[in-house]
Scaffold this motif. Structure first.
Motif, PDB file in Angstrom:
ATOM      1  N   ARG A  12     -47.341 -16.672 -18.703  1.00 52.88           N
ATOM      2  CA  ARG A  12     -47.990 -15.652 -17.884  1.00 52.88           C
ATOM      3  C   ARG A  12     -48.834 -16.353 -16.821  1.00 52.88           C
ATOM      4  O   ARG A  12     -49.068 -15.802 -15.758  1.00 52.88           O
TER       5      ARG A  12
ATOM      6  N   GLU B 246     -41.622  -7.064 -12.125  1.00 54.06           N
ATOM      7  CA  GLU B 246     -42.692  -7.942 -12.600  1.00 54.06           C
ATOM      8  C   GLU B 246     -42.939  -7.813 -14.101  1.00 54.06           C
ATOM      9  O   GLU B 246     -43.158  -8.808 -14.777  1.00 54.06           O
ATOM     10  N   THR B 247     -42.887  -6.586 -14.627  1.00 52.27           N
ATOM     11  CA  THR B 247     -43.086  -6.457 -16.076  1.00 52.27           C
ATOM     12  C   THR B 247     -41.881  -6.996 -16.844  1.00 52.27           C
ATOM     13  O   THR B 247     -42.002  -7.383 -17.992  1.00 52.27           O
TER      14      THR B 247
ATOM     15  N   GLU C 167     -50.444 -22.394 -22.268  1.00 52.47           N
ATOM     16  CA  GLU C 167     -49.079 -22.032 -22.678  1.00 52.47           C
ATOM     17  C   GLU C 167     -48.194 -23.278 -22.808  1.00 52.47           C
ATOM     18  O   GLU C 167     -47.453 -23.427 -23.785  1.00 52.47           O
TER      19      GLU C 167
ATOM     20  N   SER D  89     -51.097 -14.049 -26.101  1.00 52.93           N
ATOM     21  CA  SER D  89     -51.992 -13.344 -25.192  1.00 52.93           C
ATOM     22  C   SER D  89     -53.123 -14.288 -24.831  1.00 52.93           C
ATOM     23  O   SER D  89     -53.684 -14.928 -25.706  1.00 52.93           O
TER      24      SER D  89
ATOM     25  N   ASP E  44     -55.255 -18.846 -13.643  1.00 60.15           N
ATOM     26  CA  ASP E  44     -53.848 -18.822 -14.054  1.00 60.15           C
ATOM     27  C   ASP E  44     -53.337 -20.219 -14.375  1.00 60.15           C
ATOM     28  O   ASP E  44     -52.400 -20.376 -15.158  1.00 60.15           O
TER      29      ASP E  44
ATOM     30  N   ARG F 127     -43.573 -20.670 -12.544  1.00 59.74           N
ATOM     31  CA  ARG F 127     -43.720 -20.300 -13.953  1.00 59.74           C
ATOM     32  C   ARG F 127     -42.363 -19.982 -14.575  1.00 59.74           C
ATOM     33  O   ARG F 127     -41.462 -19.499 -13.896  1.00 59.74           O
TER      34      ARG F 127
ATOM     35  N   GLN G 271     -40.437 -11.936 -17.613  1.00 63.56           N
ATOM     36  CA  GLN G 271     -40.320 -12.900 -18.709  1.00 63.56           C
ATOM     37  C   GLN G 271     -39.105 -12.624 -19.588  1.00 63.56           C
ATOM     38  O   GLN G 271     -38.444 -13.551 -20.045  1.00 63.56           O
TER      39      GLN G 271
END
Lengths: 423, 423
Positions: free
Chosen positions: B254, B207-208, A144, A310, A137, B249, B211
Motif C-alpha cells: 500500500r 484503485e481499490t 511492507e 494494515s 508512504d 509499488r 492490489q
C-alpha cells in the motif's frame, strides 16, 4: 497429498487444559515451549548520500546516524518457536535496510519521482502529487518490504535446518513524530487515551481469511488435498444430513444460503469451529503471518498465508499509551478492559520510573485469579511520544515480568529471550 | 494475446470532450448510446411450503404472495449497453428466485440448520447460534447468489449474440423493515438524514482493485499479455528513466518504494492514470461488476472483474432518504453536496406527490450551469421506509427527467428504458 502442500491437521487444535493444583502450565498445554517472542529498541538509520558522479555507483553509504526511530515487536509462533525467534532476531535489521534505501525520499518535502533528485520529466512532481504520495508512504512501503524480506530469510533458515512453523508479527515503529503499526496475524495493538480507546491494527483470523482461502480452493481444488470440502457449514456434516437442504456459504458469500447435501460435502470442512477456536484447513497457519513456507499450493506462486498488512499511522499526543499483545491477552480481556487497567494504574504511579514495567505486576496478578486457562500471552505497553520512547514494559505471562526501560544500544536490538520454565 | 483474454485497450479511455455551442453531447462523447439503465418496482416473494411427506418432493410452491419487498437498481454499462439492459431486465427475477428458495428460513426466529425444519443433531440450533447466523444473512446470501446467477445469464446471452461488454450494478432492497444495499462497480448509494449523511455502498475502482489485479498478474504473468508491466509507477516510464531509481509499488504494497528501472518496466503500466480517470490493464472493465466474460485468465476459473460486494443492511427511520447514482453524478458532486440539495428541496415540497421526481428538475438544472463536461449520469432518490416505498424519482441526465411514483405491478418490474437522443 502433494509434495508442495503439507498440512499439519490438528497441530494447533485447542484442547481442554488439565490443570493440576500447584503446577504451572504452558500455553494451556498446547505446546512444549513458549512460542511468543518480543523485541524492542532503537532503530538507527544511516543516510544514503548521492555520490558526486551520477553513475551506477551513485549511492554511497555514509556511516553517520541520520534518523532515529523506535521499534517494538511481538511474534506469536506456532508449530515450534523457530520462526518467532528468527523473526525477533531479523525483522528489525530488514526494516533498517529498507528504510536506509529510501531515507533521502523520506526527508524530502515530497518524495521525488527519482531518488537521485534528477528530474527526467518536468511534470514529475505533479505526477507524484496526483498520486498523493507522501513521505509516510515510503515508511509504509519499507515496513511492507521488510516483512517480505524477513519472511524470505525465515523460509531459507527453516529449510536449511529442516524445521517448519510460522509466527504472527505485530510491529510498532515511532519515526519522525509518527507511529506506524504493521500486523500480520491475530495479535493486536490498541491506543489508550484519556477518553478514547482505538484499535491500531486489524487482525487476520481464520474467519477474516475464510473467503480468500475458499476462493483459492475454488481455483485450485488440489488445495483441499481430497480431505476437505470447500464450503462452510455450521458444523461438520454426517450421513444423516445427506439429501437435506442445509445452511452453507461459498467463497463469494458473506451471507448464508441453503444447499442440498451431497456425499462430497461430508468431508472435513475448510473452516471449522467458531471465533478464536476456528481453524482453516485444520490449522492455524493459513491465517498467520511469517514462515509456513511449506503451505504453498502445488507448483504455483500462491501462498496460503496472509500477507500483509494494515499499516495505519498517526500523530501521537503526549499522554498516549500503546498496548500490544498476542491473542492470549485478547482472549480474556477486551480493548476497554485493558484501557481501564491502564487508566487506573498509570496516574497513581507517575513517579515510578519503571511504571510501564511494574504495571504488569499487580494489574496482572489481580487478573490471574479470574482466569483458569492460562494461554500464553505476551504484551507490551509503551508511551512512544517524542522524548518518552524509552518508557515501556513487557509481560511474558507465566514467565514472570521481564523487560524494563530499554537502553539506547545503537543498532543492537535487545531481544526479550524466552526463559525455560520447568513443567 | 491468448484466446481467453481479449483486452480492449483504450476502449474506456477518457477523452477531452469537444463541446460545440448549441449541441448536446452524450457521455462526454465517450459512447454512442447512453449505457446507463435503471429498474425499480415491487418484489413479490411466494412461499415455499413443506409438503406433507418428507421425500425428495417435499418442497411445493404455493402460488400466493407471501412477502413483499421493494427493489431499486442502477446499471452503468461499458463496451455497449447490452449488459446493462440484460441486467435491468434480469437481476430482479434472479433475486426473487433466490429469496423464494430460502424464505422459510428468513421468517423463522433463527434460520434452522435444515430448511425442512427437521433436527438431525440436537445441538443444531446451538451451531447456528454460535456462527451468528441471522435471517438477514439469508437475504444477503440471496443477493450475492442473484448477482452470480444474473452474471451467468449475461455471459450466456452476450456469447449467443456475439456481443461483449459489462456493467456496474447497484441494488437497494427494502424487505421486512430493513434496507439492503449491494454494489459491484463504482456507482454509489448514500443515506441522507437530517443531521447525517452516510455512504451505503463501497466502490470498486481501478484503485481499490489494484492490489488484487497485481497479485493475479504475479501468479499469472500471461495476464499482462506481453504488453503491460505489473508494477505501478507515478507515470509511464520511458528510455530516459532506465537505470534510475523511481517510485513504484507492487502487489504486496500500500506504501511506495524505489526501484532501479529495467527495460521491462517501460511497458504500459497495469494501472494508469489517477482517480476516476484511472484504468487497470487499459480498461475500465476489470474493476466493474457484471458481464465482461471475455476477461478471463487463460484456462483458469479466475475472473478479473470484482465479485462481490458489500451488503450493509440497516433499519430505516421514517424520514430517511436514499440517493443512488452512477459515477457521472459523484464525479461532480460530493455526498455532502447531494445531501444539502436533498435537505433544501424536500421540506418545502411536502405537499407535492411527485416531489421525489420533481427534485431532479430545478435542483439539477441549477447544477448544470456549473458543469461543462456532461458525463452520463443516472440517479434515483427514494424514501423506502415502510409505507412510503412508492415515493421515488429518477434522473437520467441529458435525457430529461423520467420516472415518477411507481405502481405496484406485482412481479413486473417497470424498467426505465433508454431514450434515443439525437446527437
Amino acid at each position: 497429498m502433494g509434495q508442495g502442500l503439507r498440512l499439519r491437521r490438528g497441530g494447533g487444535q485447542a484442547r481442554e487444559p488439565r490443570v493440576s493444583p500447584g503446577r504451572r502450565i504452558i500455553n494451556a498445554e498446547k505446546s512444549e515451549f513458549n512460542e511468543d517472542q518480543a523485541a524492542c529498541g532503537q532503530l538507527c538509520i544511516r543516510r544514503c548520500e548521492f555520490g558526486a558522479e551520477e553513475d551506477q555507483e551513485w549511492l554511497t553509504l555514509c556511516p553517520e546516524e541520520f534518523l532515529t526511530g523506535h521499534y517494538w515487536a511481538l511474534f506469536d509462533g506456532h508449530g515450534g518457536p523457530a520462526a518467532a525467534i528468527l523473526a525477533a532476531n531479523t525483522l528489525h535489521s530488514c526494516l533498517r535496510r529498507q528504510l536506509e534505501a529510501v531515507v533521502e525520499g523520506m526527508v524530502a518535502l515530497q518524495p521525488p519521482m527519482h531518488l537521485s533528485g534528477r528530474c527526467v520529466c518536468p511534470s514529475d512532481p505533479q505526477f507524484v502529487e496526483e498520486k498523493g504520495i507522501r513521505a509516510e508512504d515510503l515508511v509504509i512501503g519499507a515496513l511492507e518490504n521488510a516483512f517480505q524480506e524477513c519472511d524470505e530469510v525465515i523460509g531459507r533458515e527453516l529449510e536449511a535446518s529442516g524445521q517448519v512453523g510460522g509466527c504472527t508479527a505485530l510491529v510498532a515503529v515511532f519515526l519522525q513524530g509518527k507511529l506506524y503499526v504493521a500486523n500480520a496475524g491475530d495479535s493486536r495493538a490498541i491506543l489508550v487515551r484519556k477518553d478514547e480507546v482505538r484499535p491500531l491494527s486489524s487482525e487476520f483470523t481464520p474467519e477474516t481469511e475464510r473467503q480468500r482461502i475458499q476462493q483459492l480452493a475454488f481455483v485450485y481444488p488440489e488445495l483441499l488435498a481430497g480431505e476437505f470440502t470447500r464450503l462452510e457449514f455450521p458444523r461438520r456434516l454426517k450421513g444423516d444430513d445427506l439429501g437435506q437442504k442445509v445452511l452453507f456459504r461459498d467463497h463469494h458469500m458473506r451471507g448464508w444460503s441453503y444447499k442440498c447435501v451431497e456425499k462430497s460435502d461430508l468431508k472435513y470442512p475448510l473452516i471449522h469451529g467458531q471465533g478464536r477456536q476456528a481453524r482453516l484447513l485444520g490449522t492455524l497457519a493459513v491465517s498467520r503471518g511469517l514462515g509456513d513456507h511449506q503451505l504453498r499450493v502445488l507448483d504455483t506462486n500462491i501462498q496460503l498465508k496472509p500477507f500483509l498488512l494494515s499499516v495505519p499511522q498517526l500523530e501521537l499526543q503526549e499522554e498516549d499509551v500503546v498496548v500490544m499483545a498476542t491473542d492470549g491477552l485478547w482472549d480474556v480481556l477486551s480493548n476497554e478492559q485493558v484501557a481501564r487497567l491502564v487508566r487506573s494504574f498509570l496516574p497513581g504511579n507517575q513517579e515510578d520510573p519503571h511504571r510501564y514495567c511494574s504495571f504488569w505486576g499487580p494489574a496482572w496478578c489481580q487478573q490471574q485469579h479470574q482466569e483458569v486457562v492460562m494461554a500464553e500471552k505476551t504484551a507490551l505497553m509503551m508511551s512512544p511520544a517524542q522524548g518518552r520512547w524509552s518508557e515501556w514494559g513487557c509481560l511474558k505471562l507465566l514467565w514472570g515480568v521481564t523487560g524494563g526501560p530499554s537502553k539506547s544500544l545503537g543498532l543492537e536490538i535487545p531481544t526479550v529471550q524466552p526463559v525455560a520454565l520447568p513443567c
